[in-house]
Design a protein around this motif. Structure first.
Motif, PDB file in Angstrom:
ATOM      1  N   SER A  37      71.855  40.452  16.484  1.00 12.16           N
ATOM      2  CA  SER A  37      70.522  40.402  17.081  1.00 12.16           C
ATOM      3  C   SER A  37      69.450  40.358  15.995  1.00 12.16           C
ATOM      4  N   TYR A  38      68.228  39.983  16.408  1.00 14.35           N
ATOM      5  CA  TYR A  38      67.128  39.926  15.440  1.00 14.35           C
ATOM      6  C   TYR A  38      66.804  41.317  14.911  1.00 14.35           C
ATOM      7  N   GLU A  39      66.891  42.323  15.780  1.00 11.14           N
ATOM      8  CA  GLU A  39      66.632  43.697  15.349  1.00 11.14           C
ATOM      9  C   GLU A  39      67.651  44.129  14.304  1.00 11.14           C
ATOM     10  N   GLU A  40      68.888  43.716  14.475  1.00 12.51           N
ATOM     11  CA  GLU A  40      69.936  44.038  13.503  1.00 12.51           C
ATOM     12  C   GLU A  40      69.720  43.275  12.199  1.00 12.51           C
ATOM     13  N   TYR A  41      69.176  42.070  12.323  1.00 11.70           N
ATOM     14  CA  TYR A  41      68.929  41.220  11.149  1.00 11.70           C
ATOM     15  C   TYR A  41      67.783  41.724  10.275  1.00 11.70           C
ATOM     16  N   MET A  42      66.788  42.361  10.890  1.00 11.35           N
ATOM     17  CA  MET A  42      65.567  42.728  10.163  1.00 11.35           C
ATOM     18  C   MET A  42      65.805  43.471   8.853  1.00 11.35           C
ATOM     19  N   PRO A  43      66.658  44.496   8.798  1.00 10.31           N
ATOM     20  CA  PRO A  43      66.865  45.190   7.520  1.00 10.31           C
ATOM     21  C   PRO A  43      67.555  44.332   6.461  1.00 10.31           C
ATOM     22  N   TYR A  44      68.126  43.195   6.878  1.00  8.04           N
ATOM     23  CA  TYR A  44      68.875  42.349   5.952  1.00  8.04           C
ATOM     24  C   TYR A  44      68.089  41.115   5.496  1.00  8.04           C
ATOM     25  N   LYS A  45      66.826  40.996   5.928  1.00  9.24           N
ATOM     26  CA  LYS A  45      65.998  39.889   5.457  1.00  9.24           C
ATOM     27  C   LYS A  45      65.971  39.888   3.932  1.00  9.24           C
ATOM     28  N   SER A  46      66.171  38.728   3.341  1.00  8.52           N
ATOM     29  CA  SER A  46      66.125  38.536   1.878  1.00  8.52           C
ATOM     30  C   SER A  46      67.310  39.147   1.151  1.00  8.52           C
ATOM     31  N   ALA A  47      68.283  39.702   1.882  1.00  9.95           N
ATOM     32  CA  ALA A  47      69.433  40.319   1.210  1.00  9.95           C
ATOM     33  C   ALA A  47      70.397  39.275   0.649  1.00  9.95           C
ATOM     34  N   GLY A  48      70.472  38.103   1.310  1.00 16.11           N
ATOM     35  CA  GLY A  48      71.307  37.024   0.799  1.00 16.11           C
ATOM     36  C   GLY A  48      72.717  37.005   1.348  1.00 16.11           C
ATOM     37  N   ARG A  49      73.393  35.913   1.089  1.00 18.50           N
ATOM     38  CA  ARG A  49      74.739  35.680   1.638  1.00 18.50           C
ATOM     39  C   ARG A  49      75.775  36.670   1.121  1.00 18.50           C
ATOM     40  N   LYS A  50      75.636  37.100  -0.148  1.00 21.13           N
ATOM     41  CA  LYS A  50      76.621  38.001  -0.728  1.00 21.13           C
ATOM     42  C   LYS A  50      76.628  39.356  -0.034  1.00 21.13           C
ATOM     43  N   VAL A  51      75.542  39.671   0.644  1.00 18.41           N
ATOM     44  CA  VAL A  51      75.465  40.916   1.414  1.00 18.41           C
ATOM     45  C   VAL A  51      75.807  40.661   2.880  1.00 18.41           C
ATOM     46  N   LEU A  52      75.223  39.621   3.441  1.00 19.53           N
ATOM     47  CA  LEU A  52      75.348  39.399   4.879  1.00 19.53           C
ATOM     48  C   LEU A  52      76.734  38.925   5.314  1.00 19.53           C
ATOM     49  N   ILE A  53      77.362  38.052   4.563  1.00 18.09           N
ATOM     50  CA  ILE A  53      78.682  37.569   4.978  1.00 18.09           C
ATOM     51  C   ILE A  53      79.698  38.717   5.014  1.00 18.09           C
ATOM     52  N   PRO A  54      79.805  39.549   3.958  1.00 17.36           N
ATOM     53  CA  PRO A  54      80.721  40.695   4.062  1.00 17.36           C
ATOM     54  C   PRO A  54      80.358  41.648   5.197  1.00 17.36           C
ATOM     55  N   TYR A  55      79.061  41.832   5.440  1.00 16.41           N
ATOM     56  CA  TYR A  55      78.648  42.715   6.535  1.00 16.41           C
ATOM     57  C   TYR A  55      79.145  42.185   7.881  1.00 16.41           C
ATOM     58  N   LEU A  56      78.948  40.894   8.111  1.00 19.04           N
ATOM     59  CA  LEU A  56      79.361  40.311   9.396  1.00 19.04           C
ATOM     60  C   LEU A  56      80.880  40.261   9.516  1.00 19.04           C
ATOM     61  N   LEU A  57      81.575  39.986   8.429  1.00 18.19           N
ATOM     62  CA  LEU A  57      83.041  39.988   8.463  1.00 18.19           C
ATOM     63  C   LEU A  57      83.565  41.371   8.849  1.00 18.19           C
ATOM     64  N   LYS A  58      82.988  42.395   8.254  1.00 20.94           N
ATOM     65  CA  LYS A  58      83.420  43.768   8.563  1.00 20.94           C
ATOM     66  C   LYS A  58      83.141  44.080  10.028  1.00 20.94           C
ATOM     67  N   LYS A  59      81.961  43.670  10.505  1.00 22.63           N
ATOM     68  CA  LYS A  59      81.607  43.921  11.895  1.00 22.63           C
ATOM     69  C   LYS A  59      82.569  43.216  12.849  1.00 22.63           C
ATOM     70  N   ALA A  60      82.983  42.008  12.472  1.00 21.79           N
ATOM     71  CA  ALA A  60      83.880  41.224  13.320  1.00 21.79           C
ATOM     72  C   ALA A  60      85.342  41.621  13.151  1.00 21.79           C
ATOM     73  N   GLY A  61      85.633  42.483  12.185  1.00 27.39           N
ATOM     74  CA  GLY A  61      87.011  42.902  11.950  1.00 27.39           C
ATOM     75  C   GLY A  61      87.855  41.844  11.279  1.00 27.39           C
TER      76      GLY A  61
END
Length: 215
Positions: A37-61
């Motif tokens: 969601s956008y609310e979930e995305y807000m703290p990750y603005k400007s964090a970049g792919r190296k942060v977001l891809i591992p985060y989403l992978l972990k969330k998705a299991g």
């Protein structure tokens, strides 16, 4: 003190494009079998792919591997280019071009400091690139925010001390980076945090008083 230079984040500050960045990340998340969601995305603005891809992978299991990371890195590249194609001149933040002209008339230097690799492409597309004295984006291969490197590089290019710069940001990571760089900050619609020294909705009523700060 009065700031001698203004450094602007790009997405969400120069151009109202964060909704498109979120859309691209949400499509990646959905391919993984989860949501973002956008609310979930807000703290990750400007964090970049190296942060977001591992985060989403972990969330998705999904177990992390270099191959899996590259798959979603490539997907993100494709989805963001498709999403940004929807941008138009109406997405340039209200009052920005007038504010940039005011700064130039008064000898205030300006720069963009963005973690987005597509920032300079979008800026050229809308005739904004040459309105800044310096441009630093993801092509510079500097650490993403909240690290201060992008802002410090912009100050270096402007030949201005960090303490004489004011950063315009819309993200928590960007405001953290500004503070780490020793710069003042103006938050664009950052009512969700008290990290910014000042907060504005856009640049429609912006004037030089925005550059005045207590020591």
């Amino acid at each position: 003190m009065k700031a001698q230079a203004c450094i602007f984040d790009f997405d969400g500050v120069v151009v109202d494009s964060e909704k498109y960045h979120h859309l691209a990340w949400r499509q990646v998340a959905q391919d993984m079998g989860t949501d973002f969601s956008y609310e979930e995305y807000m703290p990750y603005k400007s964090a970049g792919r190296k942060v977001l891809i591992p985060y989403l992978l972990k969330k998705a299991g999904i177990p992390y591997s270099d191959a899996v990371y590259q798959k979603y890195y490539d997907m993100r590249e494709q989805t963001i280019m498709q999403a940004l194609a929807a941008l138009s001149p109406k997405d340039v933040t209200s009052g920005l071009t007038d504010f940039l002209a005011l700064l130039r008339r008064n000898g205030i230097k300006t720069a963009v400091a963005s973690s987005s690799a597509a920032a300079h492409v979008t800026a050229k597309r809308f005739g904004l690139f040459d309105k800044f004295d310096a441009f630093v984006d993801g092509e510079s291969n500097l650490p993403n925010k909240p690290n201060p490197h992008l802002f410090l590089r912009a100050a270096q290019l402007l030949q201005t001390e960090p303490c004489s710069c004011v950063v315009f940001e819309d993200s928590i990571n960007g405001l953290k980076a500004a503070k780490a760089a020793g710069m003042h900050s103006v938050g664009i619609q950052t009512y969700f945090t008290d990290m910014a020294d000042k907060i504005i909705d856009d640049f429609a009523d912006a004037d030089l008083t925005l550059l005045q700060f207590d020591k």
